[in-house]
Enzyme design. Structure first.
Site, short mmCIF file in Angstrom:
data_model
loop_
_atom_site.label_atom_id
_atom_site.label_comp_id
_atom_site.label_asym_id
_atom_site.label_seq_id
_atom_site.Cartn_x
_atom_site.Cartn_y
_atom_site.Cartn_z
CE LYS A 204 10.48 45.06 -10.29
NZ LYS A 204 9.46 45.26 -11.33
CE LYS A 257 8.49 42.29 -7.66
NZ LYS A 257 7.66 42.54 -8.82
ZN LIG Z 1 8.32 45.90 -15.88
#
Ligand SMILES: [Zn+2]
Length: 334
Positions: A204, A257
């Site tokens: 992420k 992501k």
């Molecule tokens: Zn968070």
């Protein structure tokens, strides 16, 4: 100039296989199917509440009863999975709402499993929406507001456990603390929940594409930013290490992501590990298409389906997208 150096032209003519829709379909390498889409939903307290998110047209903060309706609608188009985010009424410095037995997510999971037993319920496991300061972990004021890794793990594990106990089918930690997958796996196993899978947001990135989401989830940090725990957008090899570590800690599936600006990461993760891999096409990706379409600059349907297909082609088995229901409808209508 001779073309033979580039292949066997004129014997070989790739255009032969592009002549009709049926022929093109026959040799299509990548598919996009409603069953590969996950719809993120934002739940808040109340009844019949639908608060529009200004920066995300068509996206709402919904009360639990409205979540059921939204999930049902998506299910009618073939989308069988939702990813829940909670918006609590109160926040504090321990993120109590994140792991409260009757917290907003826990209540909604129970309701969803009761009314739509076939709906696959994934829950986002993080603390930022529940922390008064908006960071994803415990903040140590004495250390200049640093987010402390290890003290955060227990709270994340408690949160995941409370979701799983409420009936969540999959728990998905998104905080990017080190060691959280192992902590969650251990806690679930100790409580008889060895069969609950973990979808780890393994890679992420700290991204400007999250902007509209922070409106949707009321989760903007009150100070600083998330660069000390989310990944640097320049790093691909580090993403592979993150994925390797999470798999070793017991992640069943991993996520990249955002998606669109990180298709190379998706491809490398899938190629390297071959494990179930998800892409999260984030709010900024959604809002850019919506805004351009609203201006008549792009064909919304075409651009959206092409974008989702690019994520599948890069290696995503499934995609979390705010377009899930709409895309599923477009796919069904053909
Ligand atoms: Zn968070």
């Amino acid at each position: 100039m001779s073309f033979t150096a580039f292949g066997q032209f004129p014997t070989c003519r790739p255009r032969r296989l592009r002549q009709s829709p049926a022929l093109r379909r026959l040799v299509r390498e990548t598919s996009l199917d409603a069953g590969q889409l996950v719809l993120p939903l934002f739940v808040r307290a109340g009844r019949k509440v639908r608060v529009p998110v200004a920066s995300m047209p068509g996206v709402f903060q919904l009360s639990p009863d409205e979540i059921i309706r939204e999930a049902e609608r998506a299910q009618q188009w073939g989308v069988a999975a939702v990813l829940l985010f909670g918006i609590p009424e109160t926040k504090d410095e321990k993120a109590s709402g994140a792991y409260a037995r009757n917290g907003i997510v826990q209540q909604t999971v129970r309701l969803l499993k009761k009314h739509l037993p076939d709906c696959l319920v994934l829950t986002d496991v993080c603390l930022c929406e529940y922390m008064s300061h908006g960071h994803c972990g415990v903040v140590e004021k004495a250390k200049g507001g640093r987010v402390a890794n290890d003290p955060t793990l227990a709270l994340l594990a408690r949160t995941a456990l409370s979701h799983a106990e409420a009936g969540a089918d999959v728990v998905a930690p998104s905080d990017m603390m080190d060691g959280r997958v192992a902590a969650i796996r251990q806690t679930l196993d100790q409580h008889g929940l060895a069969d609950t899978p973990i979808l780890s947001y393994a890679a992420k990135f700290a991204s400007a594409y999250y902007g509209p989401f922070r409106d949707a989830a009321d989760s903007a940090p009150q100070f600083g930013d998330r660069r000390a725990y989310q990944m640097d957008g320049a790093n691909a090899r580090e993403a592979l290490r993150e994925v390797a570590m999470d798999l070793q800690e017991g992640a069943d599936m991993v996520m990249v992501k955002p998606a669109l600006a990180y298709l190379d990461i998706l491809h490398r993760v899938k190629t390297e590990f071959g494990c179930p891999t998800a892409a999260y096409s984030v709010s900024g990706e959604f809002s850019m298409i919506k805004a351009a379409a609203a201006n008549g600059w792009v064909d919304e349907r075409g651009v959206t389906l092409e974008t989702l297909l690019s994520m599948r082609r890069a290696g995503a088995d499934f995609i979390v997208t705010y377009y899930a229901a709409e895309a599923a409808r477009w796919l069904k209508e053909g």
